[in-house]
Design a protein around this motif. Structure first.
Motif, PDB file in Angstrom:
ATOM      1  N   THR A 176       5.507  -1.302  14.911  1.00 45.01           N
ATOM      2  CA  THR A 176       4.224  -1.960  14.646  1.00 45.01           C
ATOM      3  C   THR A 176       3.124  -1.318  15.469  1.00 45.01           C
ATOM      4  O   THR A 176       3.106  -1.415  16.696  1.00 45.01           O
ATOM      5  CB  THR A 176       4.310  -3.470  14.967  1.00 45.01           C
ATOM      6  OG1 THR A 176       5.326  -4.061  14.157  1.00 45.01           O
ATOM      7  CG2 THR A 176       2.977  -4.150  14.686  1.00 45.01           C
ATOM      8  N   TRP A 202      -2.856  -7.884  12.190  1.00 45.57           N
ATOM      9  CA  TRP A 202      -4.001  -8.770  12.022  1.00 45.57           C
ATOM     10  C   TRP A 202      -3.500 -10.113  11.504  1.00 45.57           C
ATOM     11  O   TRP A 202      -2.832 -10.159  10.465  1.00 45.57           O
ATOM     12  CB  TRP A 202      -5.007  -8.170  11.041  1.00 45.57           C
ATOM     13  CG  TRP A 202      -5.544  -6.841  11.478  1.00 45.57           C
ATOM     14  CD1 TRP A 202      -6.675  -6.609  12.202  1.00 45.57           C
ATOM     15  CD2 TRP A 202      -4.977  -5.554  11.209  1.00 45.57           C
ATOM     16  NE1 TRP A 202      -6.838  -5.255  12.404  1.00 45.57           N
ATOM     17  CE2 TRP A 202      -5.814  -4.585  11.815  1.00 45.57           C
ATOM     18  CE3 TRP A 202      -3.831  -5.119  10.518  1.00 45.57           C
ATOM     19  CZ2 TRP A 202      -5.551  -3.221  11.749  1.00 45.57           C
ATOM     20  CZ3 TRP A 202      -3.563  -3.772  10.455  1.00 45.57           C
ATOM     21  CH2 TRP A 202      -4.420  -2.830  11.073  1.00 45.57           C
ATOM     22  N   ARG A 239       0.293  -5.942   8.756  1.00 44.20           N
ATOM     23  CA  ARG A 239       0.746  -5.048   9.826  1.00 44.20           C
ATOM     24  C   ARG A 239       0.657  -3.592   9.386  1.00 44.20           C
ATOM     25  O   ARG A 239       0.886  -3.268   8.222  1.00 44.20           O
ATOM     26  CB  ARG A 239       2.203  -5.359  10.201  1.00 44.20           C
ATOM     27  CG  ARG A 239       2.378  -6.622  11.019  1.00 44.20           C
ATOM     28  CD  ARG A 239       3.851  -6.909  11.236  1.00 44.20           C
ATOM     29  NE  ARG A 239       4.497  -7.405  10.028  1.00 44.20           N
ATOM     30  CZ  ARG A 239       5.810  -7.490   9.875  1.00 44.20           C
ATOM     31  NH1 ARG A 239       6.616  -7.065  10.819  1.00 44.20           N
ATOM     32  NH2 ARG A 239       6.319  -7.978   8.758  1.00 44.20           N
ATOM     33  N   LYS A 240       0.338  -2.726  10.340  1.00 45.03           N
ATOM     34  CA  LYS A 240       0.402  -1.281  10.137  1.00 45.03           C
ATOM     35  C   LYS A 240       1.609  -0.765  10.899  1.00 45.03           C
ATOM     36  O   LYS A 240       1.700  -0.911  12.128  1.00 45.03           O
ATOM     37  CB  LYS A 240      -0.881  -0.594  10.617  1.00 45.03           C
ATOM     38  CG  LYS A 240      -0.861   0.915  10.397  1.00 45.03           C
ATOM     39  CD  LYS A 240      -2.241   1.527  10.571  1.00 45.03           C
ATOM     40  CE  LYS A 240      -2.673   1.556  12.018  1.00 45.03           C
ATOM     41  NZ  LYS A 240      -3.939   2.324  12.197  1.00 45.03           N
ATOM     42  N   SER A 271      -9.925  -3.176  11.492  1.00 42.49           N
ATOM     43  CA  SER A 271      -9.793  -2.017  12.373  1.00 42.49           C
ATOM     44  C   SER A 271      -8.996  -2.467  13.589  1.00 42.49           C
ATOM     45  O   SER A 271      -8.535  -3.614  13.659  1.00 42.49           O
ATOM     46  CB  SER A 271     -11.164  -1.485  12.797  1.00 42.49           C
ATOM     47  OG  SER A 271     -11.726  -2.304  13.811  1.00 42.49           O
ATOM     48  N   SER A 272      -8.844  -1.583  14.559  1.00 43.17           N
ATOM     49  CA  SER A 272      -8.107  -1.952  15.768  1.00 43.17           C
ATOM     50  C   SER A 272      -8.794  -3.068  16.540  1.00 43.17           C
ATOM     51  O   SER A 272      -8.179  -3.713  17.384  1.00 43.17           O
ATOM     52  CB  SER A 272      -7.943  -0.725  16.668  1.00 43.17           C
ATOM     53  OG  SER A 272      -9.207  -0.171  16.998  1.00 43.17           O
ATOM     54  N   GLN A 273     -10.072  -3.326  16.241  1.00 39.90           N
ATOM     55  CA  GLN A 273     -10.804  -4.413  16.891  1.00 39.90           C
ATOM     56  C   GLN A 273     -10.663  -5.742  16.155  1.00 39.90           C
ATOM     57  O   GLN A 273     -11.212  -6.746  16.582  1.00 39.90           O
ATOM     58  CB  GLN A 273     -12.299  -4.077  16.997  1.00 39.90           C
ATOM     59  CG  GLN A 273     -12.654  -3.085  18.100  1.00 39.90           C
ATOM     60  CD  GLN A 273     -12.224  -1.673  17.758  1.00 39.90           C
ATOM     61  OE1 GLN A 273     -12.486  -1.187  16.653  1.00 39.90           O
ATOM     62  NE2 GLN A 273     -11.560  -1.009  18.698  1.00 39.90           N
ATOM     63  N   ASP A 289      -0.278  -1.849  14.678  1.00 42.49           N
ATOM     64  CA  ASP A 289      -1.385  -2.805  14.734  1.00 42.49           C
ATOM     65  C   ASP A 289      -1.034  -3.983  13.843  1.00 42.49           C
ATOM     66  O   ASP A 289      -0.190  -3.870  12.946  1.00 42.49           O
ATOM     67  CB  ASP A 289      -2.695  -2.168  14.265  1.00 42.49           C
ATOM     68  CG  ASP A 289      -3.885  -2.625  15.099  1.00 42.49           C
ATOM     69  OD1 ASP A 289      -3.821  -3.742  15.653  1.00 42.49           O
ATOM     70  OD2 ASP A 289      -4.858  -1.864  15.190  1.00 42.49           O
TER      71      ASP A 289
END
Length: 306
Positions: free
Chosen positions: A141, A145, A129-130, A176-178, A143
């Motif tokens: 949070t 993954w 998590r970012k 990345s965000s994707q 972003d």
């Protein structure tokens, strides 16, 4: 090239305010045997011992092992995952202070990386998590993954992509965000720790006993040091040398990147990582002091070079 440090390395960023002290333990009692440039060890804070339970899980109060160093107005702070949450300790007083972000993970947090605006955390469920620094609740949070294979350390690049060491798959994944958008390097043996400098990413291969330097653009790799016994956490000093937690021998060693020379700084560190999730971490302060956790002793220690 790189925005901020690593989960197990030296953190940076803007000062943060600390909460009132709610626990302060400071003692000069030390068990570590100093070697080489290390002249003294001090017990900074009592953390409580972690006890392995069946299924390679940990009881409440367990630690992930990763460490990060943060400068604040009240002095340097070591941040670490512990008991499924982030905790922080003032290294001068040993007092627990407010962490730079509020994060929890029922599956056990393992890694933390600090930047001016972001905090990266990984856990044993395969989640990275970012988080926004200083934020709480769902808004913290930015972003996330899922489905990564035993993620350990991570670093954020200047283009916003995140490189994470996937110990289970033997690769450095690009996020990345994707989502997962590529692989920087694969075929590695339990990549664990990452720290960056102007020459690239230094990565520990716990399974191969090596430290590699990997180009963050091309993925080209160079062996910096080898013959180590489960190198895990890694940090960088201001002079450019690498500090490595050698979990297989309970040592802290210093690696010179230009020559590959390895010098022992401390032995008998009692990392206590056998049969436990996570990894042995190290952090380095701006004055060169080295911090690590002994799970056997249940304490945060400072190793002070001459």
């Amino acid at each position: 090239m790189l925005v901020f440090g690593t989960l197990a390395g030296c953190g940076g960023g803007r000062p943060m305010s600390s909460a009132p002290n709610w626990m302060g333990v400071f003692s000069t009692t030390a068990f570590v045997k100093p070697r080489g440039d290390a002249s003294a060890t001090e017990r900074v804070a009592d953390l409580g011992r972690s006890t392995p339970v069946p299924g390679n899980a940990m009881q409440a109060g367990s630690a992930g092992g990763a460490l990060a160093l943060l400068r604040t107005r009240d002095g340097d702070v070591v941040v670490m995952p512990r008991g499924g949450a982030l905790v922080a300790y003032n290294v001068r007083t040993g007092a627990a202070v407010a962490p730079p972000a509020i994060a929890s993970g029922s599956d056990g947090l393992m890694g933390v990386s600090l930047g001016d605006r972001h905090v990266l955390v990984s856990d044993t469920s395969g989640l990275v998590r970012k988080l926004a620094r200083g934020a709480t609740g769902a808004a913290a949070t930015l972003d996330a993954w899922k489905g990564l294979s035993a993620p350990r350390d991570a670093v954020e690049l200047s283009d916003g992509k995140i490189v994470v060491a996937e110990s289970g798959s033997g690769r450095l994944a690009l996020l990345s965000s994707q989502g997962v958008v590529g692989v920087l390097a694969d075929g590695l043996s339990e990549p664990t720790g990452i720290v960056a400098d102007g020459r690239g990413l230094y990565v520990t291969e716990a399974g191969a006993g090596r430290v590699l330097r990997i180009d963050p653009v091309t993925g080209q790799r160079v062996v910096v040091a080898q013959g180590l016994a489960r190198p895990e956490g890694i940090a960088r000093t201001v002079s450019g040398r690498l500090i490595v937690a050698e979990a297989g021998t309970d040592r802290i060693v210093e690696v010179t990147p230009t020559t590959g020379a390895v010098a022992t700084l401390a032995t008998d560190t009692r990392f206590g990582r056998a049969d436990r999730p996570g990894f042995a971490g190290v952090a380095v302060a701006s004055d060169g002091a080295i911090f690590f956790v002994s799970e056997t002793d249940g304490a945060l220690y400072r190793l002070t070079p001459r």
